[in-house]
Design an enzyme around this catalytic site. Structure first.
Site, PDB file in Angstrom:
ATOM      1  N   PRO A 109     -30.687  16.487 -19.119  1.00  0.00           N
ATOM      2  CA  PRO A 109     -31.806  17.427 -19.000  1.00  0.00           C
ATOM      3  C   PRO A 109     -31.358  18.860 -19.309  1.00  0.00           C
ATOM      4  CG  PRO A 109     -31.126  16.643 -16.835  1.00  0.00           C
ATOM      5  CD  PRO A 109     -30.337  15.883 -17.847  1.00  0.00           C
ATOM      6  N   GLU A 110     -32.265  19.653 -19.833  1.00  0.00           N
ATOM      7  CA  GLU A 110     -31.945  21.053 -20.103  1.00  0.00           C
ATOM      8  C   GLU A 110     -32.316  21.882 -18.876  1.00  0.00           C
ATOM      9  OE1 GLU A 110     -32.402  22.412 -24.010  1.00  0.00           O
ATOM     10  OE2 GLU A 110     -32.266  20.417 -24.877  1.00  0.00           O
ATOM     11  N   LYS A 140     -27.584  24.081 -15.460  1.00  0.00           N
ATOM     12  CA  LYS A 140     -27.898  22.694 -15.130  1.00  0.00           C
ATOM     13  C   LYS A 140     -27.481  22.323 -13.708  1.00  0.00           C
ATOM     14  CE  LYS A 140     -27.699  21.731 -20.020  1.00  0.00           C
ATOM     15  NZ  LYS A 140     -27.064  21.049 -21.143  1.00  0.00           N
ATOM     16  N   ARG A 181     -22.642  16.273 -30.408  1.00  0.00           N
ATOM     17  CA  ARG A 181     -24.104  16.272 -30.279  1.00  0.00           C
ATOM     18  C   ARG A 181     -24.705  16.473 -31.665  1.00  0.00           C
ATOM     19  NH1 ARG A 181     -25.770  17.406 -25.061  1.00  0.00           N
ATOM     20  NH2 ARG A 181     -27.744  16.589 -25.785  1.00  0.00           N
TER      21      ARG A 181
END
Ligand code: ZN
Length: 268
Positions: free
Chosen positions: A2-3, A52, A257
C-alpha cells in the site's frame, strides 16, 4: 504494497473509531499477545502515520508501531467483530473492530523509539509538519535517478510505485534523470502535486491522477479496468497509447519495481 495514503486513511479511521475510547486488544494468532495484554483496556489517545508506518498511541503504555509490508492487511468494520481466526495478529475492538493480518511489523515501542523511526524517514507530503526542503537537499545532490529517489523512504516517505510513475508523468520528467539534474522549480511543483494527489487518495481511498480533460467522460473513452482502481496516465498502461500525446507507454524494471512512462511526454 500500500502507498502512504492508505496508511494515513487507516490512521484517520482508527482515530474515528477508537480515539478517546478504552479498547479491547488481543492477538488471536499469539505473536503479539504480550503487547496486546499491555494495551488491553487502555484509551487510544492518538493515531498517526508517517509514510508507510502507522503509530497507535496509548498514553503511558506507548505506541503500537505497524508496518504492513508486502502482505499485511487490515479488515475493519462497524458493529460486532466476527469470530477470531488464528491469522489475526492484532484485534482492536471498541464500537467497531480492526483486524490486522500478516504485517511486517507490529510492536509496542516507546516515545524515543518512535522518534528514531521519524528521524530515519524522509518528509511525508501528507504530514502537515513536513515540507519538501529536506527531500530536496538529498535529491539535488544525488546522481541516482529521480525514479529511484522517489521510492526511497529515507528521501521522501509514503510515495509508492503508482504515485511515483504518475507524478513524473504529470511534470514531464524522464524517470531516468539523475536527481541533481531536476530543477528546484520542478521539485517544488512535484512535492506540491504529491500533497494534493495523496490527500485526494486519502479522501477517496483510491488513486486518481488524471486531470479533468483526461477523464473517461471528457475523452469519450471507456474507464480503466484494474484492481488498483482509479484513472491514471501511465501506471500499468504499458503498450497502450498515452492519453495526452498518443505515444506508446513504456515499462522497464528499476530497483525490482516496474516503472511506467511516456517517451513522448517525458523525453530523455
Ligand atoms: Zn505522452
Amino acid at each position: 504494497m500500500p502507498e502512504g495514503h492508505t496508511i494515513h486513511r487507516l490512521a484517520a479511521d482508527h482515530a474515528e473509531w477508537f480515539g478517546g475510547r478504552a479498547v479491547r486488544a488481543s492477538s488471536p494468532q499469539g505473536k503479539f499477545s504480550d503487547g496486546a495484554a499491555l494495551v488491553d483496556g487502555q484509551v487510544l489517545s492518538s493515531a498517526e502515520a508517517h509514510g508507510k508506518h502507522l503509530f497507535l498511541g496509548f498514553g503511558g503504555v506507548g505506541w503500537i508501531h505497524i508496518h504492513l509490508g508486502l502482505f499485511g492487511k487490515y479488515a475493519v468494520g462497524a458493529g460486532t467483530a466476527p469470530p477470531p481466526t488464528e491469522t489475526i495478529r492484532l484485534r482492536l475492538v471498541a464500537d467497531g473492530y480492526a483486524d490486522l493480518r500478516g504485517p511486517t511489523t507490529c510492536a509496542l515501542i516507546t516515545d524515543p523509539e518512535k522518534q528514531a523511526i521519524h528521524d530515519r524517514l524522509g518528509p511525508d507530503p501528507l504530514r502537515p509538519v513536513d515540507d519538501g526542503e529536506k527531500a530536496w537537499a538529498r535529491v539535488s545532490r544525488s546522481r541516482t535517478t529521480i525514479a529511484a529517489l522517489l521510492m526511497d523512504q529515507k528521501v521522501i516517505a509514503g510515495v509508492g510505485n503508482v504515485y511515483r510513475a504518475e507524478v513524473l508523468f504529470r511534470h514531464g520528467v524522464d524517470p531516468y534523470r539523475p536527481g541533481r539534474d531536476v530543477s528546484r522549480r520542478e521539485w517544488d511543483a512535484m512535492w506540491a502535486d504529491l500533497a494534493v494527489l495523496m490527500r485526494e487518495g486519502v479522501r477517496l481511498n483510491r488513486i486518481d491522477t488524471v486531470r479533468d480533460e483526461h477523464t473517461p467522460e471528457a475523452m469519450g473513452r471507456p474507464p480503466r479496468v484494474d484492481d488498483h482502481g482509479g484513472e491514471v496516465y501511465v501506471y500499468r498502461r504499458a503498450h497502450l497509447p498515452c492519453h495526452v500525446c498518443g505515444a506508446e507507454i513504456r515499462t522497464e524494471a528499476l530497483a525490482a519495481r516496474n516503472l511506467f512512462w511516456c517517451p513522448g511526454c517525458q523525453p530523455a
